[in-house]
Design an enzyme around this catalytic site. Structure first.
Site, PDB file in Angstrom:
ATOM      1  N   ARG A  76      43.950 -27.010 -27.476  1.00 18.19           N
ATOM      2  CA  ARG A  76      42.714 -27.711 -27.110  1.00 18.19           C
ATOM      3  C   ARG A  76      42.282 -27.268 -25.718  1.00 18.19           C
ATOM      4  O   ARG A  76      43.045 -27.365 -24.753  1.00 18.19           O
ATOM      5  CB  ARG A  76      42.912 -29.231 -27.147  1.00 18.19           C
ATOM      6  CG  ARG A  76      41.611 -29.960 -26.829  1.00 18.19           C
ATOM      7  CD  ARG A  76      41.734 -31.468 -26.797  1.00 18.19           C
ATOM      8  NE  ARG A  76      40.493 -32.029 -26.283  1.00 18.19           N
ATOM      9  CZ  ARG A  76      40.371 -33.145 -25.602  1.00 18.19           C
ATOM     10  NH1 ARG A  76      41.455 -33.866 -25.327  1.00 18.19           N
ATOM     11  NH2 ARG A  76      39.204 -33.553 -25.168  1.00 18.19           N
ATOM     12  N   HIS A 121      34.018 -31.953 -20.672  1.00 16.96           N
ATOM     13  CA  HIS A 121      35.198 -32.637 -20.155  1.00 16.96           C
ATOM     14  C   HIS A 121      34.979 -32.922 -18.665  1.00 16.96           C
ATOM     15  O   HIS A 121      35.607 -32.300 -17.806  1.00 16.96           O
ATOM     16  CB  HIS A 121      36.446 -31.780 -20.381  1.00 16.96           C
ATOM     17  CG  HIS A 121      37.731 -32.545 -20.313  1.00 16.96           C
ATOM     18  ND1 HIS A 121      38.691 -32.501 -21.305  1.00 16.96           N
ATOM     19  CD2 HIS A 121      38.226 -33.382 -19.374  1.00 16.96           C
ATOM     20  CE1 HIS A 121      39.715 -33.267 -20.971  1.00 16.96           C
ATOM     21  NE2 HIS A 121      39.462 -33.808 -19.794  1.00 16.96           N
ATOM     22  N   GLU A 166      36.406 -38.572 -23.482  1.00 15.58           N
ATOM     23  CA  GLU A 166      36.556 -39.853 -22.782  1.00 15.58           C
ATOM     24  C   GLU A 166      35.272 -40.337 -22.111  1.00 15.58           C
ATOM     25  O   GLU A 166      35.177 -40.459 -20.891  1.00 15.58           O
ATOM     26  CB  GLU A 166      37.685 -39.750 -21.748  1.00 15.58           C
ATOM     27  CG  GLU A 166      39.028 -39.463 -22.367  1.00 15.58           C
ATOM     28  CD  GLU A 166      40.182 -39.466 -21.387  1.00 15.58           C
ATOM     29  OE1 GLU A 166      41.349 -39.458 -21.838  1.00 15.58           O
ATOM     30  OE2 GLU A 166      39.926 -39.485 -20.158  1.00 15.58           O
ATOM     31  N   ASN A 309      42.909 -40.205 -27.313  1.00 16.56           N
ATOM     32  CA  ASN A 309      43.739 -39.935 -26.137  1.00 16.56           C
ATOM     33  C   ASN A 309      44.478 -41.221 -25.778  1.00 16.56           C
ATOM     34  O   ASN A 309      43.852 -42.230 -25.432  1.00 16.56           O
ATOM     35  CB  ASN A 309      42.880 -39.509 -24.943  1.00 16.56           C
ATOM     36  CG  ASN A 309      42.158 -38.196 -25.161  1.00 16.56           C
ATOM     37  OD1 ASN A 309      42.379 -37.508 -26.147  1.00 16.56           O
ATOM     38  ND2 ASN A 309      41.281 -37.840 -24.238  1.00 16.56           N
ATOM     39  N   TYR A 311      47.784 -42.941 -23.528  1.00 17.02           N
ATOM     40  CA  TYR A 311      48.797 -42.759 -22.497  1.00 17.02           C
ATOM     41  C   TYR A 311      49.703 -43.963 -22.291  1.00 17.02           C
ATOM     42  O   TYR A 311      50.886 -43.813 -22.018  1.00 17.02           O
ATOM     43  CB  TYR A 311      48.120 -42.397 -21.157  1.00 17.02           C
ATOM     44  CG  TYR A 311      47.613 -40.983 -21.117  1.00 17.02           C
ATOM     45  CD1 TYR A 311      48.446 -39.931 -20.758  1.00 17.02           C
ATOM     46  CD2 TYR A 311      46.314 -40.688 -21.473  1.00 17.02           C
ATOM     47  CE1 TYR A 311      47.987 -38.619 -20.735  1.00 17.02           C
ATOM     48  CE2 TYR A 311      45.836 -39.379 -21.466  1.00 17.02           C
ATOM     49  CZ  TYR A 311      46.682 -38.353 -21.096  1.00 17.02           C
ATOM     50  OH  TYR A 311      46.233 -37.052 -21.088  1.00 17.02           O
ATOM     51  N   GLU A 379      45.294 -36.209 -26.754  1.00 18.74           N
ATOM     52  CA  GLU A 379      46.002 -36.176 -25.468  1.00 18.74           C
ATOM     53  C   GLU A 379      47.092 -37.222 -25.481  1.00 18.74           C
ATOM     54  O   GLU A 379      46.897 -38.339 -25.969  1.00 18.74           O
ATOM     55  CB  GLU A 379      45.086 -36.464 -24.271  1.00 18.74           C
ATOM     56  CG  GLU A 379      44.114 -35.357 -23.912  1.00 18.74           C
ATOM     57  CD  GLU A 379      43.291 -35.705 -22.666  1.00 18.74           C
ATOM     58  OE1 GLU A 379      43.784 -36.473 -21.805  1.00 18.74           O
ATOM     59  OE2 GLU A 379      42.163 -35.219 -22.564  1.00 18.74           O
TER      60      GLU A 379
END
Length: 483
Positions: A76, A121, A166, A309, A311, A379
Site C-alpha cells: 500500500r 494521504h 482517514e 485502519n 491501532y 493499517e
C-alpha cells in the site's frame, strides 16, 4: 485460517517516506508549509520535517528490496498529488512525477506484488489550500479531476484504490485541533465541513471510476477509515453505554454510515450536534453538520470494500452533559471521554495501548453494522520511542497476537481479505517527526544513504507470510476475487 488470495501487505504514505519535497518540479503540499512555517515552535517534534525522510524518491529500489525480503503479496502506497499536479489541477501535469510512480508501480507488478494506491494521504497541494482547501465545496470537483487523471494513468495496473485516507484525522486534527496540517483551529465548525466535502469528493471519484473505468480496469475503490474499538467504562451505566455509542458514531460512523449504511450521518451524531447547537444558541439548529444534497452523486454504496485502519481501543465514559463549558466544539458535541484501561500495556506513545482483541471486536462490529462487507485491514502497527531495539520482541508478539485475532475474526464470519502492517519503514510520523518508529525496517536517518535494516518483527512477519502466501502459479491481482 486465511482465504485463498489473502493480501499480505505493508503500508506507507508519500510525504512520510519520499522526501524530494521540491525535486523535479514537485509543488509544495500543506505538510511542507506546516513544517517549514517559522515562528511557531512545537508544531512538529524537534522542528523536524519530511524534506528528505527515507528519501524513497531517490532510493525506491531499496524500498522494493524490503518489499521482496518480506515476501509481501501487496504494497500500500500513496501518490503525492503535488508531485503529479503541482498546482493541484490537471492543467499542470508534471511528467517527472508521473514517471516516478510508473516506475514504482511497474517494479511492483514485475515482482508479482499488487499495489494498493491511496490518492490522498494528508498532503493537499498548497495551491489548493490557498483556494480554500477542504473547506471549499469546489474540492469535490477538483479531487474528482485528480482521481480521473490517476485512474487513467495508472489504473491498468492498479486494482485496489483508496480515495482518501482517514478523513476523520484530516478533519479533526487538521481543522479542529490544528495539530496537523493545515493547522486550522475552528472548533465545532470547520471539521464537519471538511469531512462533508471529503465525503462528497470520495463519492464523485467512486462514481467516476464506476462509470468510466471499471469495465476496462476491473478494479475496486474505497476510502480508508480509522477507528478505535470502544466499550463503556461501566457496562452497567446507561450513560456510559450511550457515550460509547456516540463515540463510535463520531469516529467510524461519521464516514461509514453515509457510505455503507444509510447515505447520511449517524442519527446519534446528527442529534448530538443539533442539540448542542440549540443549547449554545449557535445559528440554526442544523447549521454546523451539513446535509447532503439530492443533486450530488449518491454516497450510499460508494465503496467496493471496507478499508480499516486500527491501532488501539478505549473505554468510554459519559461527561454527564457537562461539556457545554467547552463552547462550540466537537468535544462538547460528543459529550464523552475515551480512557485507557490500566491493564493494557502501552507501546511508545501515550495514546497507543496494545489491544489486539479490539481489532477482532471492531471487525465483528463492522460485519454486523454494515452488512458484512469485504474488509481490508489497511493499517495496524506497534511503535517504538527512544532507544531503538532491532530485536523488537514486543512488536513480534504484537504481530503474532494481532494476526491471530484476524484469523479468529475470519472464523467468526468476517470477510477479511487482507492485512497491511504499518509501516514498511520507519518514517516521518507527522507531528511526532522521527521520534516514533513503526517500521518493519529500521531506517538510519543520520546517514545520507538512509540504510534500511530489518527488525526482528520484520523477519517474523515474513515467516507468517511465507506460511500463508499462495504459490507462484496463483492467479493474483484480480480484485474481484477478493470481494
Amino acid at each position: 485460517m486465511f482465504p485463498s488470495g489473502f493480501a499480505w501487505g505493508a503500508a506507507t504514505a508519500a510525504y512520510q517516506i519520499e522526501g524530494g519535497w521540491d525535486s523535479d518540479d514537485k509543488g509544495p503540499s500543506i505538510w511542507d508549509t506546516f513544517c517549514h512555517r517559522e515562528g511557531e515552535e512545537g508544531r512538529v517534534f524537534a522542528a523536524q520535517n519530511g524534506d528528505v525522510s527515507c528519501n524513497s524518491y531517490e532510493l525506491w529500489r531499496k524500498d522494493l528490496q524490503c518489499v521482496q525480503e518480506l515476501g509481501l503479496t501487496h504494497y500500500r502506497m500513496s501518490l503525492s498529488w503535488a508531485r503529479l499536479l503541482p498546482d493541484g489541477t490537471t492543467g499542470t501535469v508534471n511528467p517527472k512525477g508521473v514517471r516516478y510512480y510508473n516506475t514504482v508501480i511497474n517494479d511492483l507488478v514485475a515482482c508479482n506484488v499488487s499495489p494498493m494506491v491511496t490518492l490522498y494521504h494528508f498532503d493537499l497541494p498548497q495551491a489548493l489550500q490557498d483556494r480554500g482547501g477542504w473547506k471549499s465545496p469546489d474540492m469535490a470537483t477538483l479531487f474528482d479531476s485528480y482521481a480521473r487523471f490517476c485512474f487513467e494513468e495508472f489504473g491498468d495496473r492498479v486494482k485496489l484504490w483508496i480515495t482518501i485516507n482517514e478523513p476523520y484525522v484530516c478533519a479533526k486534527l487538521g481543522h479542529e485541533d490544528g495539530s496537523h496540517a493545515p493547522g486550522v483551529k475552528q472548533p465545532g465548525v470547520a471539521a464537519y465541513l471538511v469531512g462533508h466535502n471529503m465525503l462528497r469528493a470520495h463519492a464523485r471519484a467512486w462514481h467516476s471510476y464506476d462509470s468510466l473505468f471499471r469495465s476496462k480496469q476491473n478494479g475496486a475503490v474505497s476510502l480508508a477509515l480509522n477507528s478505535d474499538w470502544v466499550e463503556p467504562l461501566d457496562p452497567a451505566s446507561a450513560g456510559d453505554i450511550s457515550a460509547a455509542e456516540r463515540f463510535l458514531a463520531f469516529t467510524l460512523g461519521w464516514f461509514a454510515w453515509p457510505v455503507f449504511a444509510t447515505g447520511d450521518y449517524p442519527p446519534a451524531m446528527r442529534s448530538a450536534v443539533d442539540a448542542q447547537s440549540a443549547r449554545l444558541g449557535y445559528g440554526g439548529v442544523d447549521s454546523r453538520l451539513p446535509g447532503f444534497s439530492e443533486d450530488e452523486p449518491a454516497l450510499l454504496g460508494t465503496a467496493d470494500f471496507f478499508a480499516l485502519n486500527y491501532y488501539t481501543s478505549r473505554k468510554v465514559r459519559s461527561r454527564g452533559g457537562g461539556a457545554g463549558g467547552d463552547g462550540v466544539s466537537m468535544k462538547s458535541d460528543l459529550d464523552a471521554e475515551g480512557v485507557l484501561d490500566p491493564s493494557w500495556p502501552l507501546c511508545g506513545v501515550s495514546w497507543l495501548a496494545v489491544v489486539p482483541r479490539g481489532l477482532r471486536n471492531l471487525l465483528g462490529y463492522i460485519k454486523e453494522t454494515f452488512n458484512n462487507p469485504a474488509v481490508y485491514v489497511t493499517e495496524n502497527g506497534f511503535s517504538q520511542v527512544g532507544a531503538v531495539e532491532i530485536d523488537d520482541v514486543q512488536r513480534c508478539r504484537f504481530y503474532h497476537d494481532t494476526i491471530m485475532e484476524v484469523a479468529e475474526a475470519i472464523e467468526d464470519g468476517v470477510r477479511v481479505r487482507g492485512y497491511f502492517a504499518w509501516s514498511l519503514l520507519d518514517n516521518f510520523e507527522w507531528a511526532d517527526g522521527f521520534s516514533v518508529r513503526f517500521g518493519l525496517f529500521h531506517v538510519d536517518f543520520s546517514e545520507d544513504g538512509r540504510p534500511r535494516t530489518m527488525y526482528r518483527s520484520g523477519r517474523e512477519y515474513a515467516k507468517i507470510i511465507a506460511k500463508h502466501r499462495p504459490g507462484p502459479n496463483a492467479d493474483k491481482g484480480k480484485a474481484e476475487k477478493l470481494l
